[in-house]
Design an enzyme around this catalytic site. Structure first.
Site, PDB file in Angstrom:
ATOM      1  N   GLY A  88      12.647  75.197  10.398  1.00 22.41           N
ATOM      2  CA  GLY A  88      13.516  76.361  10.330  1.00 22.41           C
ATOM      3  C   GLY A  88      14.849  76.035   9.711  1.00 22.41           C
ATOM      4  O   GLY A  88      15.837  76.694   9.952  1.00 22.41           O
ATOM      5  N   CYS A  89      14.879  74.988   8.919  1.00 25.39           N
ATOM      6  CA  CYS A  89      16.115  74.586   8.252  1.00 25.39           C
ATOM      7  C   CYS A  89      16.068  75.096   6.825  1.00 25.39           C
ATOM      8  O   CYS A  89      15.099  74.879   6.111  1.00 25.39           O
ATOM      9  CB  CYS A  89      16.209  73.061   8.256  1.00 25.39           C
ATOM     10  SG  CYS A  89      17.874  72.473   8.033  1.00 25.39           S
ATOM     11  N   ILE A  90      17.124  75.816   6.411  1.00 25.95           N
ATOM     12  CA  ILE A  90      17.083  76.315   5.035  1.00 25.95           C
ATOM     13  C   ILE A  90      18.265  75.808   4.231  1.00 25.95           C
ATOM     14  O   ILE A  90      19.209  75.284   4.787  1.00 25.95           O
ATOM     15  CB  ILE A  90      17.081  77.857   4.965  1.00 25.95           C
ATOM     16  CG1 ILE A  90      18.204  78.446   5.834  1.00 25.95           C
ATOM     17  CG2 ILE A  90      15.753  78.390   5.409  1.00 25.95           C
ATOM     18  CD1 ILE A  90      18.475  79.907   5.570  1.00 25.95           C
TER      19      ILE A  90
END
Lengths: 121, 111, 98
Positions: free
Chosen positions: B109-111
């Protein structure tokens, strides 16, 4: 992205037997980064995803059930479970590893109706 | 498959230097990876790295930076629970860099 | 909203689950789900009952392919691929019952 949309992830598959449950969870975690209004629904065999006490050592598969408890930290706080699906599997809210809102079938239908986007797994 | 050599022992990594096997991790490996990242590990660095390992142990994922920042703040107070503090410790991103040193996969969930 | 089902109701509970949850709206049966809209199948009663509150459509090419176009339950709407697109466009949202 200025408009917040209502996203509902519908989970209807048991964990481990197929990849759906894990894929859904990963997409949910990614979606959480976009500040949208995210809800999760669990019905049919999907309720098994939230069963307490999963032990996957014997099948040499990652136990991803603890990750549902991380959702709160990702501001994903709306988890809904269909009562009829729990009943049909001899489960109650106490068997689940996270706090959920239990809905009757038609309440679940109404929840789906009000979404902007429904994603099925 | 890439690998790193620490104290005469070889450890498998992916192309970006993340450990393949979580169980391979120890403080020597952490220090070695930190050195490769040109980081000098202080107590404050270890605090974050150890926190990440505990978080992973509990939830089976590496947290997104936003989530990590919030959780650090909850545990260690607002002085540490902010991105400026965490980016000072880990200039290439607390998620990416600290997770690598902690022997965890890249954050989900890291962008 | 539009509910899309693509599994046979006799080998999968997707249609059952959909009928349990949906109070109104459109259901489109495609692929193996078209068997649900044929006379004499075990789900016929449930499908007929649901037709009082839900509009049921089938993708005709899928029913024809299975040799059952002459056995469609009266009142089920036939659509072609263009009709499929129209249904999606006409509804606010859509749930695929995998």
């Amino acid at each position: 992205m200025n408009e917040v949309k209502k996203f509902l992830f519908v989970n209807r598959k048991a964990p481990y037997g197929t990849i759906y449950a894990l894929e859904s969870l990963e997409v949910v975690l990614i979606t959480a980064a976009f500040d949208q209004d995210v809800s999760l629904a669990f019905l049919d065999d999907g309720v098994y995803q939230l069963k307490k006490g999963q032990q996957t050592k014997g099948i040499e598969t990652k136990n991803f059930s603890p990750t549902y408890r991380a959702l709160d930290g990702y501001d994903v706080e709306k988890l809904y479970v269909e009562k009829e699906s729990l009943d049909a599997r001899g489960l109650t809210e106490e068997d689940l590893l996270v706090d959920v809102t239990v809905l009757g079938s038609r309440e679940m239908g109404a929840l789906m109706d009000e979404q902007d986007v429904v994603l099925s797994f | 498959m890439a690998s790193i050599e620490v104290s005469g022992k070889s450890y498998e990594t992916d192309e970006e230097g993340y450990l393949i096997n979580l169980a391979d991790w120890n403080t020597d490996v952490a220090n070695f990876i930190a050195q490769q990242e040109s980081l000098n590990m202080t107590d404050n660095h270890w605090e974050v790295v150890n926190f990440l390992r505990e978080y992973y142990e509990e939830y089976q994922i590496a947290p997104a930076v936003r989530v990590l920042t919030k959780a650090i703040g909850k545990k260690f107070g607002p002085d540490k629970g902010n991105s400026q503090y965490l980016y000072e410790l880990f200039p290439y991103g607390p998620g990416k860099q600290a997770c690598k040193i902690a022997g965890l996969p890249k954050p989900t969930g890291c962008i | 909203m539009l509910h899309i089902i693509n599994k046979s109701p006799l080998g999968n509970n997707s249609l059952d689950a959909c009928l349990r949850v949906a109070a109104s709206g459109d259901i489109l049966l495609i692929e193996d789900a078209v068997y649900a809209a044929t006379k004499g199948n075990a789900m016929e009663g449930k499908v007929r009952e649901a037709m009082s509150r839900l509009k049921i459509h089938i993708l005709l090419p899928d029913l024809e392919a299975r040799g059952l176009a002459d056995r469609i339950i009266e009142g089920v709407a036939k659509v072609d691929y263009g009709g499929f697109v129209d249904l999606v466009a006409a509804n606010k949202n859509c749930q695929s019952w995998l």
